[in-house]
Design a protein around this motif. Structure first.
Motif, PDB file in Angstrom:
ATOM      1  N   SER A  19       0.819  -1.218   0.000  1.00 33.73           N
ATOM      2  CA  SER A  19       0.000   0.000   0.000  1.00 33.73           C
ATOM      3  C   SER A  19       0.847   1.260   0.000  1.00 33.73           C
ATOM      4  N   TRP A  20       2.134   1.144   0.265  1.00 40.70           N
ATOM      5  CA  TRP A  20       3.047   2.275   0.249  1.00 40.70           C
ATOM      6  C   TRP A  20       3.854   2.373  -1.056  1.00 40.70           C
ATOM      7  N   VAL A  21       3.717   1.427  -1.952  1.00 41.92           N
ATOM      8  CA  VAL A  21       4.505   1.424  -3.190  1.00 41.92           C
ATOM      9  C   VAL A  21       3.837   2.350  -4.201  1.00 41.92           C
ATOM     10  N   THR A  22       4.604   3.267  -4.761  1.00 44.70           N
ATOM     11  CA  THR A  22       4.058   4.228  -5.713  1.00 44.70           C
ATOM     12  C   THR A  22       4.026   3.641  -7.121  1.00 44.70           C
ATOM     13  N   GLU A  23       3.371   4.353  -8.022  1.00 42.78           N
ATOM     14  CA  GLU A  23       3.314   3.912  -9.416  1.00 42.78           C
ATOM     15  C   GLU A  23       4.710   3.836 -10.027  1.00 42.78           C
ATOM     16  N   GLU A  24       5.626   4.677  -9.555  1.00 42.77           N
ATOM     17  CA  GLU A  24       6.992   4.666 -10.093  1.00 42.77           C
ATOM     18  C   GLU A  24       7.831   3.512  -9.538  1.00 42.77           C
ATOM     19  N   GLY A  25       7.417   2.950  -8.400  1.00 38.66           N
ATOM     20  CA  GLY A  25       8.172   1.863  -7.790  1.00 38.66           C
ATOM     21  C   GLY A  25       8.917   2.255  -6.538  1.00 38.66           C
ATOM     22  N   ALA A  26       8.680   3.461  -6.028  1.00 34.91           N
ATOM     23  CA  ALA A  26       9.263   3.867  -4.748  1.00 34.91           C
ATOM     24  C   ALA A  26       8.511   3.185  -3.609  1.00 34.91           C
ATOM     25  N   ILE A  27       9.226   2.938  -2.515  1.00 34.86           N
ATOM     26  CA  ILE A  27       8.595   2.417  -1.300  1.00 34.86           C
ATOM     27  C   ILE A  27       8.586   3.557  -0.288  1.00 34.86           C
ATOM     28  N   ASN A  28       7.455   4.230  -0.185  1.00 38.25           N
ATOM     29  CA  ASN A  28       7.323   5.349   0.738  1.00 38.25           C
ATOM     30  C   ASN A  28       7.134   4.842   2.166  1.00 38.25           C
ATOM     31  N   GLY A  29       7.081   5.759   3.118  1.00 44.47           N
ATOM     32  CA  GLY A  29       6.841   5.358   4.493  1.00 44.47           C
ATOM     33  C   GLY A  29       7.188   6.454   5.480  1.00 44.47           C
ATOM     34  N   PHE A  30       6.627   6.324   6.694  1.00 44.22           N
ATOM     35  CA  PHE A  30       7.048   7.181   7.798  1.00 44.22           C
ATOM     36  C   PHE A  30       8.269   6.504   8.419  1.00 44.22           C
ATOM     37  N   THR A  51      12.895   4.978   0.732  1.00 45.08           N
ATOM     38  CA  THR A  51      14.119   4.770   1.488  1.00 45.08           C
ATOM     39  C   THR A  51      14.762   3.465   1.043  1.00 45.08           C
ATOM     40  N   THR A  52      16.066   3.504   0.824  1.00 47.58           N
ATOM     41  CA  THR A  52      16.777   2.278   0.438  1.00 47.58           C
ATOM     42  C   THR A  52      16.752   1.243   1.547  1.00 47.58           C
ATOM     43  N   PHE A  53      16.533   1.672   2.791  1.00 55.85           N
ATOM     44  CA  PHE A  53      16.522   0.730   3.904  1.00 55.85           C
ATOM     45  C   PHE A  53      15.343  -0.234   3.818  1.00 55.85           C
ATOM     46  N   ALA A  54      14.367   0.068   2.970  1.00 55.29           N
ATOM     47  CA  ALA A  54      13.260  -0.858   2.719  1.00 55.29           C
ATOM     48  C   ALA A  54      13.590  -1.855   1.615  1.00 55.29           C
ATOM     49  N   SER A 354       7.250   1.709  10.573  1.00 60.43           N
ATOM     50  CA  SER A 354       8.178   2.027   9.494  1.00 60.43           C
ATOM     51  C   SER A 354       8.126   0.940   8.426  1.00 60.43           C
ATOM     52  N   THR A 355       7.938   1.335   7.175  1.00 56.74           N
ATOM     53  CA  THR A 355       7.969   0.352   6.096  1.00 56.74           C
ATOM     54  C   THR A 355       9.324  -0.337   6.014  1.00 56.74           C
ATOM     55  N   ALA A 356      10.397   0.375   6.355  1.00 55.52           N
ATOM     56  CA  ALA A 356      11.732  -0.209   6.218  1.00 55.52           C
ATOM     57  C   ALA A 356      11.926  -1.375   7.182  1.00 55.52           C
ATOM     58  N   TRP A 357      11.650  -1.183   8.456  1.00 52.10           N
ATOM     59  CA  TRP A 357      11.796  -2.287   9.399  1.00 52.10           C
ATOM     60  C   TRP A 357      10.867  -3.443   9.030  1.00 52.10           C
ATOM     61  N   HIS A 358       9.663  -3.127   8.598  1.00 48.68           N
ATOM     62  CA  HIS A 358       8.724  -4.184   8.204  1.00 48.68           C
ATOM     63  C   HIS A 358       9.202  -4.931   6.961  1.00 48.68           C
ATOM     64  N   ALA A 359       9.950  -4.237   6.099  1.00 46.57           N
ATOM     65  CA  ALA A 359      10.531  -4.916   4.936  1.00 46.57           C
ATOM     66  C   ALA A 359      11.517  -5.984   5.376  1.00 46.57           C
ATOM     67  N   HIS A 360      12.294  -5.712   6.423  1.00 43.27           N
ATOM     68  CA  HIS A 360      13.224  -6.698   6.950  1.00 43.27           C
ATOM     69  C   HIS A 360      12.456  -7.903   7.496  1.00 43.27           C
ATOM     70  N   ASP A 361      11.342  -7.628   8.166  1.00 44.86           N
ATOM     71  CA  ASP A 361      10.519  -8.716   8.691  1.00 44.86           C
ATOM     72  C   ASP A 361       9.926  -9.560   7.565  1.00 44.86           C
ATOM     73  N   LEU A 362       9.484  -8.910   6.497  1.00 38.80           N
ATOM     74  CA  LEU A 362       8.894  -9.651   5.388  1.00 38.80           C
ATOM     75  C   LEU A 362       9.929 -10.566   4.735  1.00 38.80           C
ATOM     76  N   LEU A 363      11.172 -10.115   4.645  1.00 35.13           N
ATOM     77  CA  LEU A 363      12.218 -10.955   4.070  1.00 35.13           C
ATOM     78  C   LEU A 363      12.339 -12.258   4.844  1.00 35.13           C
ATOM     79  N   PHE A 364      12.388 -12.171   6.165  1.00 32.48           N
ATOM     80  CA  PHE A 364      12.486 -13.379   6.978  1.00 32.48           C
ATOM     81  C   PHE A 364      11.223 -14.220   6.890  1.00 32.48           C
ATOM     82  N   LEU A 365      10.069 -13.603   7.027  1.00 30.38           N
ATOM     83  CA  LEU A 365       8.825 -14.374   7.060  1.00 30.38           C
ATOM     84  C   LEU A 365       8.569 -15.085   5.735  1.00 30.38           C
ATOM     85  N   MET A 366       8.981 -14.460   4.641  1.00 32.13           N
ATOM     86  CA  MET A 366       8.821 -15.116   3.346  1.00 32.13           C
ATOM     87  C   MET A 366       9.734 -16.342   3.257  1.00 32.13           C
ATOM     88  N   ALA A 367      10.949 -16.220   3.772  1.00 31.38           N
ATOM     89  CA  ALA A 367      11.872 -17.351   3.751  1.00 31.38           C
ATOM     90  C   ALA A 367      11.420 -18.455   4.699  1.00 31.38           C
TER      91      ALA A 367
END
Length: 481
Positions: A19-30, A51-54, A354-367
């Motif tokens: 829901s935070w991904v833009t049409e251009e492909g950016a990952i926005n977030g607080f 943010t690249t941290f996502a 934060s979308t960035a910290w949650h991105a780290h969680d998604l990486l693990f949960l997907m694996a």
């Protein structure tokens, strides 16, 4: 928050991130940093853009796509990769690397490395689903960025570096070498790993079977902190990859010691959830641990590292720790898919996701868990309910594209408003000040309002939108007044 299940909902988390991904492909977030307790507003920078941290989210979506091919997913992945590969500064470093300080920062090794890691993990999992020229473009972007980051220590670990950042660069070198025909770094990687162990590793905390890593060489020499728990995946994974490439069992043994450092330093919070420690301070023979305030969302990279260690052989202790952390995720997950950020801050760091910290969680949960049934339908479905996460001192609310960070009545002065499709948010000032009014496009329609009493948290607005309200912290939610 009540603990009802022992397994988090991976697709719900992936859908929230989408829901935070833009049409251009950016990952926005607080960009809330719930370890240091900061965010762009605290640095007078109101950035809520990419943010690249996502970056790990890109790798996670690719792994889901490899397991459940879907044309819509391919389109999403190509969008994410195109944006990150092209978002560069004139000096070759990536743009949007400031994270919790927003666009106030334009240099930094870790945020360059994590941006590359997300793209390389995506190629590793789903490169076969992408056009060859786009794969080549990603690899070229990573190589340019590695060259640009030679300004940090000449491209090699040294006494002036920061442990997790230097390890992250080695991880990038390892994946880039695996996925490309470029052998530039093949000879450096074993030397870099040996040097990192020599410079930063410290046995004996909390026991003889464990090892932590000093954050800097100065911390080792003068007394200072070992890396916070959430960063250990950045050290563990390169050691495991080094073991697989070199066959040196000591690299795997050292990775396992790092895992034990985190698992044996953990604590149990007031809800019964197993939590990461914050960090240790070590000086001479003294070692002092602090547990809280500490994040909840953001455990993912370290758990991903433990997942990689367990792929090399069973370990009952680390398996039990992983299961306990999965239960922690489940207990702190909101119906909207995101997790409570932290506890112990008693401010916005506890609730703003934060979308960035949650991105780290998604990486693990997907694996660890995989995408689950109907993944892409769930990820791409409209998000129709308002979501609120409230504590005694602050609350987060989101509805459609709108989000806000607010204080309950009489509890503070947080008035932050933004949109998921905007790269800038704003603070609303009191009417009696001389500041410009809040831009209308950022105004949250029928914003929720809460009052905190000695009895608990009460909702006092009249909004009628379908809403899920979740609490975190010591006080219960008592409903509407």
């Amino acid at each position: 928050m009540e603990h009802r299940t022992t397994t988090p909902d991976t697709a719900a988390l992936a859908g929230w991130l989408h829901s935070w991904v833009t049409e251009e492909g950016a990952i926005n977030g607080f960009h809330n940093h719930s370890v240091w307790g900061t965010n762009p507003a605290s640095f007078v920078d109101f950035t809520s853009g990419h943010t690249t941290f996502a970056g790990p989210a890109v790798g996670a979506y690719a792994q889901a796509l490899a397991r459940q091919p879907d044309e819509r997913g391919v389109g999403l992945l190509r969008r994410l990769l195109r944006y990150q590969a092209a978002a560069t500064q004139p000096d070759g470093q990536y743009r949007h690397i400031g994270f919790q300080v927003g666009e106030s920062a334009t240099t930094g090794l870790i945020h360059n490395a994590v941006g590359s890691l997300g793209m390389l993990l995506a190629l590793r999992h789903a490169g076969h689903l992408l056009p060859a020229d786009e794969v080549a473009a990603v690899l070229a972007a990573v190589r340019r960025n590695l060259d640009a980051c030679e300004i940090y220590g000449g491209g090699r670990p040294g006494e002036d570096g920061t442990c997790n950042q230097e390890y992250a660069r080695v991880w990038v070198k390892q994946l880039y070498t695996e996925l490309s025909d470029d052998r530039t770094y093949a000879g450096e990687i074993p030397e870099d790993l040996a040097e990192l162990v020599r410079l930063f590793h410290h046995r004996g905390v909390p026991d003889a079977d464990s090892a932590g890593t000093f954050r800097t060489v100065r911390d080792r020499a003068e007394g200072g902190i070992l890396e916070p728990a959430e960063y250990y995946g950045l050290m563990i994974v390169p050691l495991v990859l080094g073991y697989r490439a070199q066959g040196d069992p000591e690299l795997l043994a050292e990775a396992r010691r790092l895992c034990r450092h985190v698992a044996r330093s953990a604590w149990t919070d007031e809800t019964g959830a197993v939590r990461y420690h914050r960090y240790w301070y070590v000086k001479g023979e003294r070692a002092l641990k602090t547990d809280t305030p500490m994040l909840i969302a953001g455990m993912g990279l370290t758990l991903y590292g433990i997942h990689e260690v367990l792929a090399e052989g069973p370990d009952a202790e680390l398996e039990a720790f992983t299961d306990a952390c999965l239960a922690t995720y489940a207990g702190y997950q909101t119906p909207a898919g995101y997790f409570a950020s932290a506890s112990g801050w008693h401010n916005e760091a506890d609730i703003a996701p934060s979308t960035a910290w949650h991105a780290h969680d998604l990486l693990f949960l997907m694996a660890e868990l995989g995408p689950g049934g109907g993944f892409w339908d769930r990820v791409l479905a409209p998000r129709e309910r308002q979501s609120v996460l409230v504590s005694d001192r602050a609350f987060w609310a989101e509805s459609g594209v709108h989000w806000c960070v607010r204080s309950p009545l009489t509890a503070g002065d947080l008035h932050l408003y933004g949109r998921k499709d905007r790269a800038v948010f704003a603070r609303e000032f009191f009417a009696w000040t001389d500041r410009e009014p809040l831009p209308e496009e950022l105004r949250y329609p029928d914003v929720p309002e809460f009052f905190v009493s000695g009895e608990g948290i009460h909702r006092v607005d009249g909004g009628e939108a379908p809403t899920d309200i979740t609490t975190v912290g010591p006080l219960p939610y008592r409903g509407r007044l």
